[in-house]
Design a protein around this motif. Structure first.
Motif, PDB file in Angstrom:
ATOM      1  N   VAL A  96      51.915  29.068  44.050  1.00 25.11           N
ATOM      2  CA  VAL A  96      50.471  29.243  44.230  1.00 25.11           C
ATOM      3  C   VAL A  96      50.181  29.706  45.655  1.00 25.11           C
ATOM      4  N   PHE A  97      49.288  30.700  45.785  1.00 26.61           N
ATOM      5  CA  PHE A  97      48.898  31.186  47.112  1.00 26.61           C
ATOM      6  C   PHE A  97      47.458  31.683  47.064  1.00 26.61           C
ATOM      7  N   ARG A  98      46.852  31.792  48.239  1.00 31.72           N
ATOM      8  CA  ARG A  98      45.445  32.187  48.331  1.00 31.72           C
ATOM      9  C   ARG A  98      45.284  33.688  48.110  1.00 31.72           C
ATOM     10  N   ASP A  99      44.282  34.043  47.329  1.00 35.52           N
ATOM     11  CA  ASP A  99      43.972  35.451  47.068  1.00 35.52           C
ATOM     12  C   ASP A  99      42.509  35.544  46.643  1.00 35.52           C
ATOM     13  N   SER A 100      41.644  35.925  47.568  1.00 34.14           N
ATOM     14  CA  SER A 100      40.222  36.071  47.267  1.00 34.14           C
ATOM     15  C   SER A 100      39.788  37.525  47.308  1.00 34.14           C
ATOM     16  N   SER A 101      40.709  38.422  46.983  1.00 36.78           N
ATOM     17  CA  SER A 101      40.366  39.840  46.927  1.00 36.78           C
ATOM     18  C   SER A 101      39.416  40.089  45.764  1.00 36.78           C
ATOM     19  N   LYS A 102      38.611  41.139  45.899  1.00 42.11           N
ATOM     20  CA  LYS A 102      37.632  41.464  44.862  1.00 42.11           C
ATOM     21  C   LYS A 102      38.321  41.732  43.527  1.00 42.11           C
ATOM     22  N   SER A 103      39.427  42.468  43.565  1.00 42.62           N
ATOM     23  CA  SER A 103      40.117  42.813  42.315  1.00 42.62           C
ATOM     24  C   SER A 103      40.633  41.567  41.612  1.00 42.62           C
ATOM     25  N   PHE A 104      41.157  40.594  42.391  1.00 41.60           N
ATOM     26  CA  PHE A 104      41.671  39.381  41.756  1.00 41.60           C
ATOM     27  C   PHE A 104      40.543  38.541  41.181  1.00 41.60           C
ATOM     28  N   ILE A 105      39.448  38.400  41.910  1.00 37.68           N
ATOM     29  CA  ILE A 105      38.334  37.573  41.442  1.00 37.68           C
ATOM     30  C   ILE A 105      37.795  38.081  40.116  1.00 37.68           C
ATOM     31  N   HIS A 106      37.619  39.402  39.988  1.00 35.22           N
ATOM     32  CA  HIS A 106      37.088  39.954  38.736  1.00 35.22           C
ATOM     33  C   HIS A 106      38.050  39.744  37.568  1.00 35.22           C
ATOM     34  N   LYS A 107      39.340  39.751  37.856  1.00 34.20           N
ATOM     35  CA  LYS A 107      40.325  39.464  36.808  1.00 34.20           C
ATOM     36  C   LYS A 107      40.367  37.971  36.497  1.00 34.20           C
ATOM     37  N   ASP A 108      40.280  37.166  37.533  1.00 39.29           N
ATOM     38  CA  ASP A 108      40.425  35.725  37.388  1.00 39.29           C
ATOM     39  C   ASP A 108      39.276  35.113  36.586  1.00 39.29           C
ATOM     40  N   ILE A 109      38.059  35.587  36.794  1.00 37.16           N
ATOM     41  CA  ILE A 109      36.933  34.987  36.077  1.00 37.16           C
ATOM     42  C   ILE A 109      37.027  35.262  34.583  1.00 37.16           C
ATOM     43  N   GLU A 110      37.535  36.405  34.220  1.00 36.29           N
ATOM     44  CA  GLU A 110      37.673  36.696  32.789  1.00 36.29           C
ATOM     45  C   GLU A 110      38.670  35.749  32.139  1.00 36.29           C
ATOM     46  N   ARG A 111      39.734  35.443  32.864  1.00 38.26           N
ATOM     47  CA  ARG A 111      40.717  34.484  32.346  1.00 38.26           C
ATOM     48  C   ARG A 111      40.097  33.094  32.222  1.00 38.26           C
ATOM     49  N   THR A 112      39.314  32.690  33.227  1.00 35.06           N
ATOM     50  CA  THR A 112      38.657  31.377  33.191  1.00 35.06           C
ATOM     51  C   THR A 112      37.658  31.297  32.041  1.00 35.06           C
ATOM     52  N   LEU A 113      36.848  32.323  31.860  1.00 27.68           N
ATOM     53  CA  LEU A 113      35.879  32.325  30.751  1.00 27.68           C
ATOM     54  C   LEU A 113      36.592  32.212  29.409  1.00 27.68           C
ATOM     55  N   HIS A 114      37.723  32.893  29.279  1.00 30.88           N
ATOM     56  CA  HIS A 114      38.507  32.820  28.036  1.00 30.88           C
ATOM     57  C   HIS A 114      39.045  31.410  27.824  1.00 30.88           C
TER      58      HIS A 114
END
Length: 334
Positions: A96-114
């Protein structure tokens, strides 16, 4: 159950939220999925309406368990406040590591919503500040999701006041998450006053200091392999462990003498009485661990007892420590 409305929003929530780090199993020696689902339902039965989670809790497992529990609950989605996070990435090589890039956030929220089986998140936090990504880039990503309606409020977890000031130049902040309990109180110096000044709701996590304030631990307590308390958390290593156990013993005696309560109930009541707009996140892995909720609402801690609590802590805990050990690395550190 006491309820509240988050400042700057119309989000109504219970003042106690169920924290789901332990339910995810990662760094807690695994999890029992059926027991986890029963625990979430038990929380609903006790009046808890806020569930706090993150992709990093079990690498998605906690979010999936919440999504499943919501589908089998009698509560409507609108009756439950879902708080999740972004900004932590992982892979097999680095962990696990920190990544608050715009591209990651937009991908990450879709996974969380799913995982959560929903189409919006009530409160969405950056889990840890990623200093290698410009804060304005991170803020713009969350502000886009906020305006789009995928999130109802923006939160920052484990940020400094200076970092929050920079973030606020590009996006609003509605909430912060800070570690806060009888043993971890550094947030009182700057973060909680900042939240009160800026009219932010403070989510107080680790309300029982990873079980230390449960009153159930002894110097013979042992933790399973993979549990963060076994090898990583300095509070559970000698000589600090013995200091904290002495504090717990005296706090328990104080609670029984003054209120006919135990140390766990005293610790939670203390957290609920912190000034400002605050709510307390309480982790549980089994339904019976939520039983003390029934005994929190018939007493309050007076000023004299507050001073006596501080005296016990100053006298027994000689080398207090915060939660620095929990901070995941950034890409540069890897």
């Amino acid at each position: 159950m006491e309820n509240m409305t988050m400042k700057q929003t119309n989000i109504e929530t219970s003042k106690i939220g169920l924290g789901t780090w332990a339910i995810g199993g990662f760094q807690w020696g695994g999890t029992d999925e059926q027991e986890a689902e029963r625990t979430i339902h038990a929380a609903f039965d006790k009046g808890i309406r806020l569930l706090d989670t993150a992709p990093g809790y079990g690498l998605g497992k906690a979010e999936k368990l919440i999504g499943k529990a919501l589908q089998t609950s009698s509560l409507d989605r609108s009756e439950v406040i879902l708080s999740s996070k972004t900004g932590l990435n992982w892979n097999e090589k680095d962990g696990v590591f920190r990544d608050s890039s715009k591209s990651f956030i937009h991908k990450d929220i879709e996974r969380t919503l799913h995982h959560l089986q929903t189409d919006y998140i009530d409160v969405y936090h950056i889990h840890w500040p990623d200093t290698l990504t410009p804060f304005y880039e991170t803020a713009e990503a969350l502000n886009y999701l906020y305006k789009e309606g995928k999130i109802r409020a923006i939160g920052l977890s484990n940020f400094t006041t200076e970092q929050m000031d920079i973030f606020r130049e590009a996006a609003p902040i509605h909430a912060i998450q800070v570690p806060h309990n009888l043993f971890e109180r550094n947030s009182e110096n700057e973060l909680l006053p900042y939240a009160e000044e800026k009219e932010l709701t403070a989510f107080l996590y680790s309300s029982l200091a990873r079980g230390l304030l449960s009153g159930k631990m002894t110097k013979e307590s042992r933790f399973p392999e993979g549990d963060i308390r076994r090898d990583t958390d300095p509070k559970f290593q000698s000589p600090r462990f013995e200091q904290y156990l002495r504090a717990v013993k005296e706090l328990d005696e104080l609670a029984q003498d003054r209120f006919q309560k135990n140390v766990l109930e005293l610790a939670l009541r203390w957290n609920l009485q912190q000034p400002g707009s605050t709510l307390s996140l309480w982790g549980a892995r089994h339904p019976d661990q939520l039983a003390p909720l029934d005994d929190l609402w018939d007493f309050s801690i007076d000023d004299e007892t507050m001073r006596d609590i501080d005296e016990i802590l100053m006298r027994t805990v000689k080398s207090p420590i915060g939660v620095e050990f929990m901070a995941p690395p950034n890409k540069q550190q890897l």
